[in-house]
Design an enzyme around this catalytic site. Structure first.
Site, PDB file in Angstrom:
ATOM      1  N   LEU A  20       0.555  -1.295   0.042  1.00 31.63           N
ATOM      2  CA  LEU A  20       0.106  -0.261   0.273  1.00 31.63           C
ATOM      3  C   LEU A  20       0.768   1.133  -0.171  1.00 31.63           C
ATOM      4  CD1 LEU A  20      -2.733  -1.135   2.477  1.00 31.63           C
ATOM      5  CD2 LEU A  20      -2.992  -1.165   0.004  1.00 31.63           C
ATOM      6  N   GLY A  40       3.935   0.684   4.139  1.00 33.81           N
ATOM      7  CA  GLY A  40       4.901   1.071   4.620  1.00 33.81           C
ATOM      8  C   GLY A  40       5.181   2.701   5.834  1.00 33.81           C
ATOM      9  N   ASP A  44       9.274  11.447   6.367  1.00 37.75           N
ATOM     10  CA  ASP A  44       8.554  13.035   6.384  1.00 37.75           C
ATOM     11  C   ASP A  44       8.309  13.089   4.420  1.00 37.75           C
ATOM     12  OD1 ASP A  44      10.650  15.753   5.800  1.00 37.75           O
ATOM     13  OD2 ASP A  44       8.927  15.376   4.994  1.00 37.75           O
ATOM     14  N   LEU A  66      -4.966   3.713  -0.934  1.00 38.99           N
ATOM     15  CA  LEU A  66      -7.024   3.872  -0.127  1.00 38.99           C
ATOM     16  C   LEU A  66      -6.939   4.478  -1.302  1.00 38.99           C
ATOM     17  CD1 LEU A  66      -5.821   4.470   3.588  1.00 38.99           C
ATOM     18  CD2 LEU A  66      -6.336   2.638   1.916  1.00 38.99           C
ATOM     19  N   LEU A  86      -0.726   8.807   4.889  1.00 40.68           N
ATOM     20  CA  LEU A  86      -1.084   8.713   5.979  1.00 40.68           C
ATOM     21  C   LEU A  86      -0.296   7.777   7.147  1.00 40.68           C
ATOM     22  CD1 LEU A  86      -4.496   7.215   5.291  1.00 40.68           C
ATOM     23  CD2 LEU A  86      -4.400   9.758   5.656  1.00 40.68           C
TER      24      LEU A  86
END
Length: 126
Positions: A20, A40, A44, A66, A86
């Site tokens: 993802l 993962g 930053d 997503l 996210l």
């Protein structure tokens, strides 16, 4: 949940792994119980743009993101800030809620904070 020092590459067949990453061109439409989803972690996003996508490609893995763009809208904010990246716990919350409810709006509401600059259309005017 089980933890192990072993790599997911050694534990699962490559065709079963979905990495993802917010940079994937593939939208996660449903959770397949026969797949293994890799979340993962980055510190930053501006410095490491597309790092997870490159890593997944180097490992010949499927990728998905997503469906934030598909279900949410950009909310006006003073900084004009909008990010689909996210934290791991947020992605986990989204996936867990989706698995329980089978509702992307409910899942995204549970995991995407308003600080990311995205809201569900029904809350955009609030």
């Amino acid at each position: 949940m089980d933890t192990t020092p072993e790599s997911y590459l050694d534990l699962f067949p490559l065709e079963a792994i979905v990495y993802l990453t917010p940079d994937s061109e593939n939208v996660l439409e449903d959770i397949d119980p026969d797949k293994v989803y890799v979340l993962g972690g980055l510190v930053d996003e501006s410095i490491h743009k597309e790092l997870t996508l490159r890593r997944a490609r180097e490992q010949c893995l499927q990728t998905a993101r997503l469906p934030i763009r598909e279900y949410m809208v950009k909310a006006p904010n003073a900084r004009n800030y909008h990010s689909e990246t996210l934290a791991i716990n947020q992605v986990f919350d989204v996936l867990s809620t989706y698995y329980e409810t089978r509702s992307w709006p409910a899942a995204l509401r549970a995991g995407v904070s308003s600080g990311k600059g995205y809201v569900l259309p029904d809350t955009a005017e609030q």
